[in-house]
Design a protein around this motif. Structure first.
Motif, PDB file in Angstrom:
ATOM      1  N   TYR A 520     -38.302   8.433 -11.809  1.00 40.56           N
ATOM      2  CA  TYR A 520     -38.459   9.889 -11.989  1.00 40.56           C
ATOM      3  C   TYR A 520     -37.199  10.479 -12.620  1.00 40.56           C
ATOM      4  CZ  TYR A 520     -38.768  14.845 -10.862  1.00 40.56           C
ATOM      5  OH  TYR A 520     -38.764  16.213 -10.952  1.00 40.56           O
ATOM      6  N   GLN A 544     -43.776  13.604 -22.482  1.00 42.15           N
ATOM      7  CA  GLN A 544     -44.149  13.121 -21.154  1.00 42.15           C
ATOM      8  C   GLN A 544     -43.470  11.782 -20.852  1.00 42.15           C
ATOM      9  OE1 GLN A 544     -48.243  13.218 -22.430  1.00 42.15           O
ATOM     10  NE2 GLN A 544     -48.767  14.614 -20.745  1.00 42.15           N
ATOM     11  N   ALA A 546     -44.082   8.452 -18.494  1.00 41.79           N
ATOM     12  CA  ALA A 546     -45.209   7.842 -17.781  1.00 41.79           C
ATOM     13  C   ALA A 546     -44.849   6.462 -17.277  1.00 41.79           C
ATOM     14  CB  ALA A 546     -46.427   7.757 -18.702  1.00 41.79           C
ATOM     15  N   ARG A 550     -49.754   6.870 -15.114  1.00 44.91           N
ATOM     16  CA  ARG A 550     -49.368   8.029 -14.307  1.00 44.91           C
ATOM     17  C   ARG A 550     -48.220   8.791 -14.962  1.00 44.91           C
ATOM     18  NH1 ARG A 550     -46.027   8.586  -9.664  1.00 44.91           N
ATOM     19  NH2 ARG A 550     -45.508   6.375  -9.821  1.00 44.91           N
ATOM     20  N   ILE A 552     -45.113  11.132 -14.861  1.00 43.91           N
ATOM     21  CA  ILE A 552     -44.166  11.480 -13.785  1.00 43.91           C
ATOM     22  C   ILE A 552     -43.255  12.650 -14.167  1.00 43.91           C
ATOM     23  CG2 ILE A 552     -44.141   9.170 -12.768  1.00 43.91           C
ATOM     24  CD1 ILE A 552     -41.483   8.675 -14.234  1.00 43.91           C
TER      25      ILE A 552
END
Length: 620
Positions: A520, A544, A546, A550, A552
């Motif tokens: 993260y 983004q 990822a 997913r 994050i």
């Protein structure tokens, strides 16, 4: 002098081959300068500080990167009071942990080593590492305390510390000042007295070990050798035992302190060979040179191949420079045997090379040399270590690049671990332990070298120390701690690949393999950094981070908004709304087909690493 086959050579019993091993900034190069002056090979008018540090980058940073050899004449008196000429071969070695391979090669050409320690700081971790290397080779160790002229010097205390480590008496530790020259002549006398003469067969087939080489634009490959058996003479034909290649020896000579042609080299002598060969692959470090006419049958034991610890991609900013980068790496490999590379392609950066280095400073120096010496403009990707990934279907993969990470389900990931040794004042023990534990370190032991100095040993993932661990350690200990590390295998770790997506499309250059707990943090940092660096487009761009499927972290680059109402004076509001809706539809269509324009400067800034081990303080 003794004559073999109508040539004059120095008899082996009058030769002493030795090197200087020490930590950075403990005065190796200054002591070498003093020795050059005391022995008379360097005239006062030609003197400059760090004389043996030939590269501009060495002089700017105040660190030795390449081991340099020089031949020094020295006269001593024997037990009968008669003067006897001796030849000393000095090899000045680097002190940084990233150049330990350079030191190990220099040790192979020596019978003795001067262990140089700062009388104001004491022995350091990297000095210990090089000391153990020298002891493994059974070299004669001469302990020396330097900088005894400093007000903060405490030679008695550190002499006791050295004697405790190497098992000698404190009175056996010599005391010199390389700056003033005090004690240097006595040190050279001790070198002659204590270091054993080289042993070899002067009448046997010639065997010489290549311990270094360099590429000269005008003369081709210049090879540095240490003769073990026999003799080498000008104009004879020599053979490289690993490849079987045969060359004519155009020039042979010694370095004192510059290259000087000679009548040849005999047993125990160190010098250079020039064959006029331009192919850099013809002169491999660790190879044995022999005579073609009377060839040796068994080569000398070469060097252990270095294993890269850190990998990074090198790409030319201008794609047309790719062939130039390949040629430059070929030539640099001749001078830096620890470098490895293979071609690599990146969708974002084009054609380049995946390079293996021994550490972060090695990486930084290599890139700097490529840019200076070969006039290249390069981008380097974020450094990473080598991982071993076992997939669920049993495949065992080696991952040196995040783009090699398997797409399927991952079973286990193994990361390399290292054993680190930290030497520091005892008051910083708690701070160092806290730092090491935050980097997933496991304490292996702790010893007090004296009342005020402690040695801590940790096992830690290599990936945790290649970025900024050295900087953090120095800042938390006010610069007093020193660090050394060595390989210690691998361990299972909870690692994931973090992808950075622009407009939903992954950019391979920004991908990274990190521990699950730090994913993260990496994602948010990179996304916010790119939001600042990428210019605004005609449409909104999502950035983004990822892990797999997913997301994050996310940042958004706002679209440039054109004022479509600039010429719409007065009139019905519905007309203005129609124009705005039309603009909105146009941006939506651009967004679906548009490609994000990422300038080269954004890649350079986003991929720039923050110093790490490379930040060394300059010499005083």
């Amino acid at each position: 002098m003794t004559t073999y086959a109508d040539r004059t050579f120095t008899p082996p019993e009058r030769i002493r081959n030795f090197c200087i091993i020490a930590h950075i900034d403990h005065g190796k190069s200054t002591l070498a300068d003093r020795m050059l002056q005391v022995t008379g090979v360097l005239e006062a008018r030609n003197y400059r500080a760090q004389y043996l540090d030939r590269m501009d980058i060495e002089r700017e940073r105040g660190i030795t990167i390449k081991a340099q050899n020089v031949r020094l004449p020295w006269t001593v008196k024997d037990e009968n009071g008669r003067e006897q000429e001796t030849v000393l071969h000095l090899i000045d070695t680097p002190g940084h942990v990233d150049f330990t391979y350079e030191v190990s090669r220099a040790l192979e050409a020596c019978e003795g080593a001067i262990l140089l320690v700062d009388a104001a700081q004491g022995i350091e971790a990297q000095t210990l590492a090089n000391l153990y290397l020298a002891m493994e080779k059974d070299l004669t160790i001469i302990p020396v305390l330097n900088k005894i002229d400093l007000p903060a010097a405490d030679p008695d205390r550190y002499a006791a510390e050295i004697s405790h480590i190497i098992g000698c008496e404190p009175t056996d530790v010599l005391r010199v000042s390389a700056k003033t020259g005090d004690g240097v002549e006595a040190l050279l006398d001790e070198v002659v007295r204590l270091v054993p003469a080289p042993v070899g067969d002067p009448d046997g087939p010639a065997r010489a070990m290549i311990f270094d080489s360099v590429y000269d634009t005008y003369r081709g490959v210049v090879t540095y050798v240490r003769v073990v058996d026999g003799t080498l003479k000008p104009r004879e034909r020599i053979k490289m035992m690993s490849t079987g290649a045969v060359h004519e020896l155009l020039e042979i000579g010694i370095v004192s302190p510059d290259q000087k042609p000679s009548d040849g080299l005999g047993v125990g002598e160190v010098g250079y060979l020039i064959t006029g060969v331009k192919d850099v692959r013809q002169s491999k470090v660790g190879d044995t040179v022999t005579s073609q006419r009377n060839s040796a049958t068994t080569p000398l034991t070469g060097y252990r191949e270095p294993r890269p610890m850190v990998y990074s991609g090198l790409f030319p900013v201008d794609g047309s420079q790719y062939p130039d980068l390949r040629d430059a790496l070929d030539k640099l490999l001749l001078n830096d045997a620890a470098l490895t590379y293979e071609p690599e392609t990146s969708a974002a950066l084009g054609f380049g090379f995946r390079c293996g280095f021994l550490g972060l400073l090695h990486m930084e120096i290599t890139r700097d040399r490529l840019e200076r010496e070969y006039d290249l403009d390069l981008i380097s990707t974020a450094p990473n270590v080598v991982y071993r990934v076992v997939t669920d279907d049993g495949n065992d993969l080696t991952v040196t690049n995040p783009s090699d990470w398997p797409a399927g389900k991952v079973g286990e990931v193994y990361e390399p671990v290292v054993k680190i040794t930290i030497l520091a004042p005892s008051e910083f023990v708690g701070t160092i332990m806290e730092l090491c534990q935050s980097r997933r370190g496991v304490l292996g032991g702790m010893d007090y070298l004296s009342e005020t100095r402690v040695e801590l040993r940790y096992t830690m993932p290599l990936g945790e120390i290649i970025f900024d661990f050295f900087d953090a350690l120095k800042s938390r200990t006010r610069g007093y701690a020193s660090l050394d590390y060595e390989e210690a295998g691998d361990q299972v770790a909870d690692l994931v690949k973090v992808d950075i997506l622009l407009q939903g499309e992954a950019v391979d250059a920004f991908s990274a393999i990190v521990h699950k707990d730090f994913a993260y943090n990496y994602g948010t940092t990179m996304a916010s950094k790119l939001r600042e660096l990428i210019p605004r487009q005609n449409f909104e761009v999502p950035i983004q981070a990822a892990v797999g499927a997913r997301i994050i972290a996310r940042e958004t680059i706002r679209a440039i908004r054109k004022d479509v109402l600039a010429k719409c004076y007065g009139g019905d509001i519905s007309r203005k709304r129609k124009l705005l809706e039309k603009q909105k539809e146009g941006k939506k269509r651009m967004k679906t087909i548009g490609r994000v324009d990422v300038p080269q400067e954004a890649f350079v800034a986003a991929l720039s690493t923050g110093g790490g081990q490379a930040s060394e303080k300059p010499k005083k």
